[in-house]
Scaffold this active site. Structure first.
Site, PDB file in Angstrom:
ATOM      1  N   CYS A  11       0.868  -1.171   0.000  1.00 23.37           N
ATOM      2  CA  CYS A  11       0.000   0.000   0.000  1.00 23.37           C
ATOM      3  C   CYS A  11       0.910   1.228   0.000  1.00 23.37           C
ATOM      4  O   CYS A  11       2.130   1.104   0.075  1.00 23.37           O
ATOM      5  CB  CYS A  11      -0.995   0.004   1.154  1.00 23.37           C
ATOM      6  N   ASN A  14       2.559   1.789   3.692  1.00 26.57           N
ATOM      7  CA  ASN A  14       2.970   0.589   4.416  1.00 26.57           C
ATOM      8  C   ASN A  14       2.813   0.803   5.923  1.00 26.57           C
ATOM      9  O   ASN A  14       3.645   0.411   6.721  1.00 26.57           O
ATOM     10  CB  ASN A  14       4.413   0.183   4.069  1.00 26.57           C
ATOM     11  N   SER A  37       5.820  -7.005   3.345  1.00 29.91           N
ATOM     12  CA  SER A  37       4.973  -5.849   3.096  1.00 29.91           C
ATOM     13  C   SER A  37       5.867  -4.666   2.777  1.00 29.91           C
ATOM     14  O   SER A  37       7.023  -4.610   3.194  1.00 29.91           O
ATOM     15  CB  SER A  37       4.069  -5.545   4.298  1.00 29.91           C
ATOM     16  N   CYS A  85      -2.236   1.340  -4.192  1.00 27.61           N
ATOM     17  CA  CYS A  85      -0.971   1.974  -4.581  1.00 27.61           C
ATOM     18  C   CYS A  85      -0.937   2.306  -6.064  1.00 27.61           C
ATOM     19  O   CYS A  85       0.057   2.808  -6.570  1.00 27.61           O
ATOM     20  CB  CYS A  85       0.232   1.135  -4.174  1.00 27.61           C
ATOM     21  N   CYS A  89       3.413  -0.114  -8.337  1.00 30.96           N
ATOM     22  CA  CYS A  89       3.965  -1.452  -8.120  1.00 30.96           C
ATOM     23  C   CYS A  89       4.543  -1.978  -9.428  1.00 30.96           C
ATOM     24  O   CYS A  89       3.837  -2.034 -10.442  1.00 30.96           O
ATOM     25  CB  CYS A  89       2.883  -2.395  -7.620  1.00 30.96           C
TER      26      CYS A  89
END
Length: 137
Positions: A11, A14, A37, A85, A89
């Site tokens: 995310c 984080n 994560s 996000c 990514c």
């Protein structure tokens, strides 16, 4: 199965959703799944309300620290679960990507974070069922 499956939760900061998801997966999979994560723009600390919400279900994420999303973390993971996000990514062929649309707990009171936590738990349990054979789950 000789190699453990690995999951990366991502995310933005984080600090909330991805930390709660990692906490649930670590707890529920009991070492049978490798858990990571990260965040595209990590915060300086984990959201204290997320920590409190997880403590209510006896999972301690208070010692966790937000981490920056790296290409290596994505490459090392079988499944990359994104949570708001967007396009930050990195995408690699052969990786499984799943996007969980969840409200952001940032700035929310505990009573608003609890339902987010519960949605994350349900999705993590379903992910475990997918990744582990039924005789291991």
């Amino acid at each position: 199965m000789t190699d453990k499956p690995s999951v990366l939760f991502v995310c933005v900061h984080n600090a909330g959703r991805s930390q709660m998801a990692a906490g649930f997966l670590t707890h529920l999979a009991a070492g049978r799944i490798e858990v990571r994560s990260a965040g595209s723009t990590p915060a300086t600390k984990v959201n204290p309300v997320a920590v409190e919400a997880m403590a209510e279900v006896d999972i301690d994420i208070s010692a966790e620290l937000p981490k920056i999303l790296t290409v290596d973390a994505v490459k090392a993971s079988d499944v990359c679960v994104t949570m708001g996000c967007g396009d930050t990514c990195p995408v690699f062929p052969g990786k499984r990507y799943v996007d969980w649309e969840l409200d952001d707990p940032a700035g929310q009171p505990l009573e608003k974070v609890r339902p987010i936590r519960d949605q994350i738990e349900a999705r993590v349990r379903a992910l475990i069922d997918e990744l582990l054979p039924s005789d291991m789950a």
